[in-house]
Design a protein around this motif. Structure first.
Motif, PDB file in Angstrom:
ATOM      1  N   PHE A   1       0.831  -1.199   0.000  1.00 41.37           N
ATOM      2  CA  PHE A   1       0.000   0.000   0.000  1.00 41.37           C
ATOM      3  C   PHE A   1       0.868   1.252   0.000  1.00 41.37           C
ATOM      4  CE2 PHE A   1      -4.474  -0.883   1.725  1.00 41.37           C
ATOM      5  CZ  PHE A   1      -5.018  -0.477   0.537  1.00 41.37           C
TER       6      PHE A   1
ATOM      7  N   VAL B   1       3.951   2.373 -13.971  1.00 46.46           N
ATOM      8  CA  VAL B   1       4.267   1.025 -13.525  1.00 46.46           C
ATOM      9  C   VAL B   1       5.699   0.933 -13.035  1.00 46.46           C
ATOM     10  CG1 VAL B   1       4.360  -1.374 -14.245  1.00 46.46           C
ATOM     11  CG2 VAL B   1       2.558   0.090 -15.086  1.00 46.46           C
TER      12      VAL B   1
ATOM     13  N   ASP C   1       2.099  -4.802 -16.182  1.00 45.97           N
ATOM     14  CA  ASP C   1       3.311  -5.344 -15.579  1.00 45.97           C
ATOM     15  C   ASP C   1       3.227  -6.864 -15.679  1.00 45.97           C
ATOM     16  OD1 ASP C   1       5.269  -4.301 -12.857  1.00 45.97           O
ATOM     17  OD2 ASP C   1       5.285  -6.271 -13.759  1.00 45.97           O
TER      18      ASP C   1
ATOM     19  N   ILE D   1      -4.716  -6.747  -4.824  1.00 51.72           N
ATOM     20  CA  ILE D   1      -3.979  -5.490  -5.061  1.00 51.72           C
ATOM     21  C   ILE D   1      -3.097  -5.636  -6.280  1.00 51.72           C
ATOM     22  CG2 ILE D   1      -2.430  -3.787  -4.088  1.00 51.72           C
ATOM     23  CD1 ILE D   1      -3.023  -4.649  -1.413  1.00 51.72           C
ATOM     24  N   LEU D   2      -2.404  -6.792  -6.381  1.00 50.70           N
ATOM     25  CA  LEU D   2      -1.501  -6.993  -7.508  1.00 50.70           C
ATOM     26  C   LEU D   2      -2.255  -7.001  -8.818  1.00 50.70           C
ATOM     27  CD1 LEU D   2       1.121  -9.646  -6.502  1.00 50.70           C
ATOM     28  CD2 LEU D   2       1.287  -7.189  -6.607  1.00 50.70           C
TER      29      LEU D   2
ATOM     30  N   TRP E   1      -3.203  -3.457  -9.609  1.00 52.30           N
ATOM     31  CA  TRP E   1      -2.098  -2.558  -9.925  1.00 52.30           C
ATOM     32  C   TRP E   1      -1.420  -2.935 -11.242  1.00 52.30           C
ATOM     33  CZ3 TRP E   1       3.282  -2.678 -10.319  1.00 52.30           C
ATOM     34  CH2 TRP E   1       3.890  -1.420 -10.245  1.00 52.30           C
TER      35      TRP E   1
ATOM     36  N   ASN F   1      -2.471  -1.876 -14.895  1.00 59.24           N
ATOM     37  CA  ASN F   1      -2.185  -0.526 -15.371  1.00 59.24           C
ATOM     38  C   ASN F   1      -3.441   0.102 -15.956  1.00 59.24           C
ATOM     39  OD1 ASN F   1      -0.661   1.677 -15.729  1.00 59.24           O
ATOM     40  ND2 ASN F   1       0.414   0.950 -17.552  1.00 59.24           N
TER      41      ASN F   1
ATOM     42  N   LEU G   1      -7.215  -0.468 -10.785  1.00 60.99           N
ATOM     43  CA  LEU G   1      -6.507  -0.003  -9.592  1.00 60.99           C
ATOM     44  C   LEU G   1      -7.486   0.376  -8.491  1.00 60.99           C
ATOM     45  CD1 LEU G   1      -3.763   0.609  -8.443  1.00 60.99           C
ATOM     46  CD2 LEU G   1      -4.003   2.929  -9.257  1.00 60.99           C
TER      47      LEU G   1
ATOM     48  N   MET H   1      -7.652  -1.385  -4.828  1.00 61.74           N
ATOM     49  CA  MET H   1      -7.531  -0.626  -3.586  1.00 61.74           C
ATOM     50  C   MET H   1      -8.761  -0.812  -2.704  1.00 61.74           C
ATOM     51  SD  MET H   1      -4.742   0.772  -3.253  1.00 61.74           S
ATOM     52  CE  MET H   1      -3.415   1.768  -3.808  1.00 61.74           C
TER      53      MET H   1
END
Lengths: 162, 357
Positions: free
Chosen positions: A70, A81, B99, B151-152, B155, B158, B163, B167
């Motif tokens: 976090f 990224v 990613d 979360i991964l 995130w 992208n 996201l 969160m």
């Protein structure tokens, strides 16, 4: 078989720990830390400390690692990224780490280790609970008061002044 | 327990190879293979019931076309199989700006979290892969893997929607772990054990001995626990991480094909795990509701599975009945309603247990 598994878990822990420090992408380091903590939980099980292994899962992986991830996401520009970390002062850090390694190694080799005479305990949870409520009641209460203080302090600090 | 049992029976079957490492590896891998088979079959069943229950609640017929029988079947029994096949045949897209390693890792991480939780789930009197001393604690700990995976996923995609979804899910799951944990503390105080089988053994002897009827606090404790598990598995009314009216599909926006299917299956697997924990902690697990009635190791599997499936059904029922909460309502309910009531319950149960002796 058990020994093979032990070496596998140790290698897993050490390799992911190396990734934590050597990788130059911050988020990858945080994810590698997850696997390191997992490996450490596995090592605790080898020490017959199953409750500590559970606490490791719950507190370190479920709490601290999530907070670290976090933190990385919130303090950087989250839309990009690529976040990177660089290791500065590698030489000094290496020498210091080597010194700590030798120091701990000496301590480990010189200590007279207590050999477990009885068979492995069937359940550690009950003993831990009893000891926390009798022999170690004062440290336990002191730690909980400290944590409560930290909790209230964090709530006051993060509150907007109005 | 099961691992030991398979190991012993293999040793007796082939005495000349007794005690070899091969047997140990087989007896460890066999339960995992059975578990994967169980999760797949259960997944088809629960997805079918989700479609059908939702249709009946909305006064529709649901799938009718797929399946055996005249006129291509009346009940559409093969609809989930068709859905699954469609997902596995679809192109697996990884966005160019994603990613890549983390995007690939996230679905596996969430599935590992769900699969390893099953290890401590008691399916019956004799059927549990490992009855560890810290069983219930272990399941709660493994549940936290899902947070990191979500979360991964959010995130690494992208994508702003993904996201936001990631969160939200992290904030939600971390918050609702606390009331769920507090509720389990009350159960553990009564049963005075963390082992799943010992908690069930405490509740032997009919419906009046179940922990939910142990004292007046326990029904409230169960309701808080059940609502928290809804939030932890991202089920409506707590499906904010993937609320389609705001976030397209939340953290799964960029996932397609097999990876999407793994997320989907993990959600249902997690539903089974939390329902099994509810059944174990509050409804006597594999114990029969009437003492001595249909009370054998074989029937114990029936009781455990039917209790768990009933709770899964209630989750589906709630999903198609209750509208979604807002984020502030979600947080208000957790921190200002559930946690104070939960702490009060723990206090009350502690006093009750001491007075009872």
């Amino acid at each position: 078989m058990s020994e093979l598994l032990f070496w596998f878990i140790s290698a897993f822990t050490i390799i992911s720990a190396l990734i934590v420090v050597l990788n130059n992408q911050l988020l990858y380091s945080a994810i590698a830390l997850l696997f390191t903590l997992f490996g450490v939980a596995g090592l605790y099980i080898y020490l017959w400390a199953d409750f500590i292994a559970g606490v490791q899962l719950l507190v370190y992986i479920g709490g601290i690692n999530v907070l670290i991830i976090f933190g990385i996401m919130l303090t950087n520009r989250i839309s990009s990224v690529r976040l990177s970390q660089t290791n500065i002062q590698q030489g000094v850090g290496g020498v210091f780490a080597l010194w700590v390694f030798i120091f701990i190694g000496l301590i480990i080799s010189k200590t007279e280790w207590y050999q477990m005479t009885s068979a492995e305990p069937s359940s550690t949870v009950r003993e831990i609970g009893t000891l926390l409520m009798t022999k170690y009641l004062l440290p336990f209460e002191a730690a909980s008061v400290l944590l409560l203080g930290a909790l209230i302090g964090a709530a006051i600090l993060s509150r907007e002044a109005n | 327990m099961t691992v030991d049992y398979i190991f012993d029976s293999l040793n007796q079957l082939l005495p000349e190879l007794a005690g070899s490492s091969l047997f140990l590896i087989i007896s460890m891998l066999l339960p995992i293979a059975l578990l994967l088979g169980f999760i797949t079959i259960y997944g088809f069943g629960v997805i079918y019931s989700e479609i059908k229950v939702s249709s009946f609640i909305q006064d529709k017929t649901g799938p009718m076309g797929q399946g055996p029988g005249l006129h291509a079947g009346k009940w559409g029994l093969l609809q989930p199989v068709a859905d699954g096949l469609k997902l596995f045949i679809k192109e697996d897209i990884i966005p160019a700006s994603a990613d890549r390693p983390l995007f690939i890792l996230a679905p596996f991480l969430i599935f590992i979290g769900a699969l390893t939780s099953f290890i401590a789930v008691p399916f019956g009197e004799k059927i549990i892969i490992t009855d560890m001393n810290i069983g219930i604690f272990y399941i709660v700990g493994m549940g936290s893997l899902a947070v990191i995976a979500l979360i991964l996923a959010g995130w690494s995609s992208n994508n702003k929607w993904a996201l936001y979804g990631g969160m939200r899910s992290a904030a939600q799951i971390i918050s609702y772990e606390i009331p769920a944990g507090i509720s389990l503390v009350a159960v553990i105080m009564i049963a005075s054990s963390l082992s799943m089988q010992e908690i069930i053994a405490y509740q032997s002897g009919g419906i009046t001995n179940w922990i939910i009827f142990d004292n007046p606090f326990m029904p409230i404790v169960f309701i808080i626990f059940f609502i928290s598990t809804l939030a932890e598995t991202n089920r409506t009314p707590f499906d904010l991480p993937e609320s389609e009216s705001e976030l397209v599909a939340g953290f799964v926006t960029e996932y397609s094909g097999t990876r999407y299917a793994i997320f989907f299956l993990s959600e249902y697997a997690n539903m089974f795990v939390v329902s099994a924990v509810s059944a174990t902690a509050f409804f006597g697990g594999w114990q029969s509701p009437v003492d001595g009635f249909l009370d054998s190791p074989a029937w114990s599997v029936f009781w455990m599975i039917s209790k768990t499936f009933f709770l899964v059904f209630v989750m589906i029922w709630i999903r198609w009945t209750v509208p979604r909460l807002r984020v502030d309502q979600l947080m208000h309910m957790c921190w200002k309603v559930f946690i104070p009531i939960g702490l009060f319950n723990v206090f009350g149960v502690a006093i009750w247990t001491i007075l009872r002796g």
